[in-house]
Design a protein around this motif. Structure first.
Motif, PDB file in Angstrom:
ATOM      1  N   GLY A  31       0.791  -1.236   0.000  1.00 13.91           N
ATOM      2  CA  GLY A  31       0.000   0.000   0.000  1.00 13.91           C
ATOM      3  C   GLY A  31       0.815   1.273   0.000  1.00 13.91           C
ATOM      4  O   GLY A  31       0.285   2.350  -0.259  1.00 13.91           O
ATOM      5  N   GLY A  32       2.126   1.170   0.291  1.00 14.62           N
ATOM      6  CA  GLY A  32       2.993   2.331   0.177  1.00 14.62           C
ATOM      7  C   GLY A  32       3.650   2.437  -1.180  1.00 14.62           C
ATOM      8  O   GLY A  32       4.556   3.252  -1.379  1.00 14.62           O
TER       9      GLY A  32
ATOM     10  N   LEU B 289      -4.728   0.222   3.028  1.00 18.52           N
ATOM     11  CA  LEU B 289      -3.374   0.172   2.511  1.00 18.52           C
ATOM     12  C   LEU B 289      -2.493  -0.555   3.518  1.00 18.52           C
ATOM     13  O   LEU B 289      -2.307  -0.088   4.652  1.00 18.52           O
ATOM     14  CB  LEU B 289      -2.824   1.585   2.270  1.00 18.52           C
ATOM     15  CG  LEU B 289      -3.676   2.501   1.389  1.00 18.52           C
ATOM     16  CD1 LEU B 289      -2.972   3.849   1.195  1.00 18.52           C
ATOM     17  CD2 LEU B 289      -3.972   1.854   0.049  1.00 18.52           C
ATOM     18  N   TYR B 290      -1.970  -1.703   3.116  1.00 20.00           N
ATOM     19  CA  TYR B 290      -1.089  -2.490   3.995  1.00 20.00           C
ATOM     20  C   TYR B 290       0.328  -2.458   3.451  1.00 20.00           C
ATOM     21  O   TYR B 290       0.563  -2.646   2.249  1.00 20.00           O
ATOM     22  CB  TYR B 290      -1.564  -3.944   4.075  1.00 20.00           C
ATOM     23  CG  TYR B 290      -0.502  -4.864   4.618  1.00 20.00           C
ATOM     24  CD1 TYR B 290      -0.196  -4.883   5.983  1.00 20.00           C
ATOM     25  CD2 TYR B 290       0.230  -5.683   3.759  1.00 20.00           C
ATOM     26  CE1 TYR B 290       0.809  -5.702   6.470  1.00 20.00           C
ATOM     27  CE2 TYR B 290       1.235  -6.510   4.243  1.00 20.00           C
ATOM     28  CZ  TYR B 290       1.523  -6.516   5.598  1.00 20.00           C
ATOM     29  OH  TYR B 290       2.521  -7.316   6.076  1.00 20.00           O
TER      30      TYR B 290
ATOM     31  N   LEU C 223       3.971   4.262   3.754  1.00 18.95           N
ATOM     32  CA  LEU C 223       2.522   4.325   3.963  1.00 18.95           C
ATOM     33  C   LEU C 223       2.076   5.753   4.254  1.00 18.95           C
ATOM     34  O   LEU C 223       1.090   6.244   3.689  1.00 18.95           O
ATOM     35  CB  LEU C 223       2.119   3.420   5.126  1.00 18.95           C
ATOM     36  CG  LEU C 223       1.736   1.978   4.829  1.00 18.95           C
ATOM     37  CD1 LEU C 223       1.382   1.261   6.129  1.00 18.95           C
ATOM     38  CD2 LEU C 223       0.569   1.897   3.850  1.00 18.95           C
TER      39      LEU C 223
ATOM     40  N   GLU D 150      -0.385   8.061   1.981  1.00 21.89           N
ATOM     41  CA  GLU D 150      -1.602   8.575   2.616  1.00 21.89           C
ATOM     42  C   GLU D 150      -1.687  10.091   2.438  1.00 21.89           C
ATOM     43  O   GLU D 150      -2.776  10.636   2.184  1.00 21.89           O
ATOM     44  CB  GLU D 150      -1.607   8.212   4.091  1.00 21.89           C
ATOM     45  CG  GLU D 150      -2.917   8.544   4.804  1.00 21.89           C
ATOM     46  CD  GLU D 150      -2.921   8.137   6.259  1.00 21.89           C
ATOM     47  OE1 GLU D 150      -4.015   7.988   6.831  1.00 21.89           O
ATOM     48  OE2 GLU D 150      -1.826   7.971   6.839  1.00 21.89           O
TER      49      GLU D 150
ATOM     50  N   VAL E 196      -4.806   2.743   6.922  1.00 33.59           N
ATOM     51  CA  VAL E 196      -3.464   2.216   6.703  1.00 33.59           C
ATOM     52  C   VAL E 196      -3.137   1.241   7.827  1.00 33.59           C
ATOM     53  O   VAL E 196      -3.609   1.400   8.959  1.00 33.59           O
ATOM     54  CB  VAL E 196      -2.398   3.331   6.628  1.00 33.59           C
ATOM     55  CG1 VAL E 196      -2.687   4.267   5.469  1.00 33.59           C
ATOM     56  CG2 VAL E 196      -2.322   4.103   7.939  1.00 33.59           C
TER      57      VAL E 196
END
Length: 456
Positions: free
Chosen positions: A8-9, A34-35, A42, A46, A63
């Motif tokens: 997710g990052g 978002l993992y 992250l 975000e 997150v």
């Protein structure tokens, strides 16, 4: 619907979020999780999402660095992870280059190295999904996408689908150049067969008449599309089809290797340097989205730069973004009941058990359980591969060769066999010798000491 993105990052995550906020996919997802294992990345992504010029219809964003928490209650998982980060990509490219071989992220030795790191982490994700959200679908972006997807099928069955925007982009560019643009999500009359980053468009007949022969004979039309400029009309007429852009590394190996070696830095080193400075800057910027989008466009301009040795520029439609995330979201919408879609995807060659002696396959000449990249019809029941013509000799031979390399690589991970890894490197047509295979694996073991843990 709850969508979780593993990785997710990642740099391209804002493209997914942007597509979920506007256009045909707005409202498809209520909650986006978002993992990632990297808290800084992250937080930076975000910040980008929070600064995006989007309307109120965008999904809420959470997150998490806890995989079990992120998966709980999830309906759909997108996975785009890179174990070792962009620093790992530098080694993927430089180890073969040091031996005079092609150094590329997913093609040749670099792709095998990438797979040896990504498959174990993706198997962990698949097992966690089976425990925490067994009914969820996994849409796999993690490279090498076809090989990783094949490794996951024994765990998730039909609930894992591999995607890549390269093949679909080729089809859309060819259709536009032929004067017959295709409706998004429709591939009527399209013939395409291959493996991920190794495929050919051999028929383009949206209205029943094949437009491909005329396109291949039209120098001006070919010059209007990336693949036409990349391979040249003479080569394309000899092939009688349009190859995926990654076949440049097979058809022009000496030129590609020389061009990569002559660059000031490899593609991986360039991206690593950009991201090392970008992510901290995103956390400090007053407008992180603008900074991210500028970096995204710069990154797109550098894609396959080694193949554009005469100052050619990428198509503006490619630079605008909107590739792989639209493929993924189109698949997700169809899987969740939003109507049938036709997409080029990475799925097993046969939708039925390969145990039967007469299993129908999409690509004749390849095993029924081999993951292939072909047009598929996507419904709530999954992605059904559509039958293609039997590939011509040179195409099928190369596919069979690379499929064997992929299976050796998967075996090395799943069974812990170092010998299988050596054989995978040695058997690849861009390597071609056991001594080089040994040297490559030794080089990658030095760069990634954790690989030795695979061998027990």
């Amino acid at each position: 619907m709850r969508l979780m993105i593993a990785g997710g990052g990642g740099f391209r995550v804002p493209l997914v979020y942007r597509a979920l906020c506007e256009g045909p996919f707005a409202g498809l997802v209520d909650e986006l999780v978002l993992y990632d294992v990297d808290e800084v990345r992250l937080a930076a992504i975000e910040a980008v999402l929070g600064d995006m010029p989007a309307d109120a219809s965008g999904p809420t964003v959470m997150v998490s660095t806890d995989l079990r928490e992120a998966l709980t209650g999830t309906d759909m998982v997108f996975a785009a992870i890179r174990p070792g980060g962009t620093a790992g990509r530098i080694a993927d490219e430089q180890v073969p280059l040091s031996l005079g071989l092609l150094g590329q992220e997913t093609t040749g030795a670099g792709g095998i190295s990438y797979a040896l790191r990504s498959i174990p982490r993706m198997l962990e994700l698949a097992e966690a999904m089976r425990e925490r959200c067994p009914e969820a679908w996994l849409i796999n972006f993690t490279n090498p996408a076809g090989m990783v997807t094949e490794a996951l099928v024994p765990v998730l069955g039909k609930r894992v689908i591999g995607i890549c925007d390269s093949a679909g982009g080729l089809v859309q560019r060819a259709a536009r150049a032929a004067g017959a643009p295709l409706t998004e999500g429709m591939l009527d009359g399209v013939g395409y067969y291959g493996l991920n980053h190794l495929g050919w468009l051999y028929r383009l007949a949206p209205a029943g008449r094949d437009l491909l022969p005329a396109l291949l004979s039209d120098h001006g039309a070919l010059e209007s599309m990336e693949e036409g400029r990349l391979f040249g009309q003479h080569t394309l007429l000899q092939l009688g089809c349009l190859p995926n852009e990654y076949l440049y590394y097979y058809y022009q190996t000496p030129q590609a290797t020389k061009a990569i070696g002559e660059q000031r830095e490899t593609r991986g080193a360039s991206i690593h340097g950009q991201q090392q400075s970008l992510y901290p800057s995103l956390l400090q910027a007053s407008h992180p989205y603008r900074l991210w989008d500028s970096a995204r466009r710069s990154r797109e301009e550098g894609y396959l730069a080694e193949a554009r040795t005469h100052g050619e520029q990428r198509d503006e439609t490619d630079l605008a973004g909107g590739g792989y995330e639209r493929v993924a979201l189109s698949a997700m919408r169809a899987l969740s009941g939003g109507g049938t879609a036709q997409l080029i995807l990475n799925v097993p060659n046969s939708p039925v058990s390969p145990a039967g002696p007469a299993a129908q396959v999409a690509v004749p000449g390849l095993p029924a359980d081999a993951v292939v990249e072909v047009p598929c019809e996507v419904t709530t029941d999954g992605a059904l591969p559509l039958a293609q013509d039997r590939p011509g000799g040179q195409f099928l031979t190369l596919m069979q060769h690379i499929k064997e390399v992929e299976r050796l690589t998967i075996r090395a991970v799943v069974s812990g066999g170092r010998e299988a890894a050596v054989q995978a490197f040695a058997a690849h047509p861009l390597v071609g010798s056991r001594p080089l295979g040994e040297e490559l694996l030794e080089g990658y073991e030095a760069a990634f000491p954790e690989l030795t843990q695979l061998w027990g």
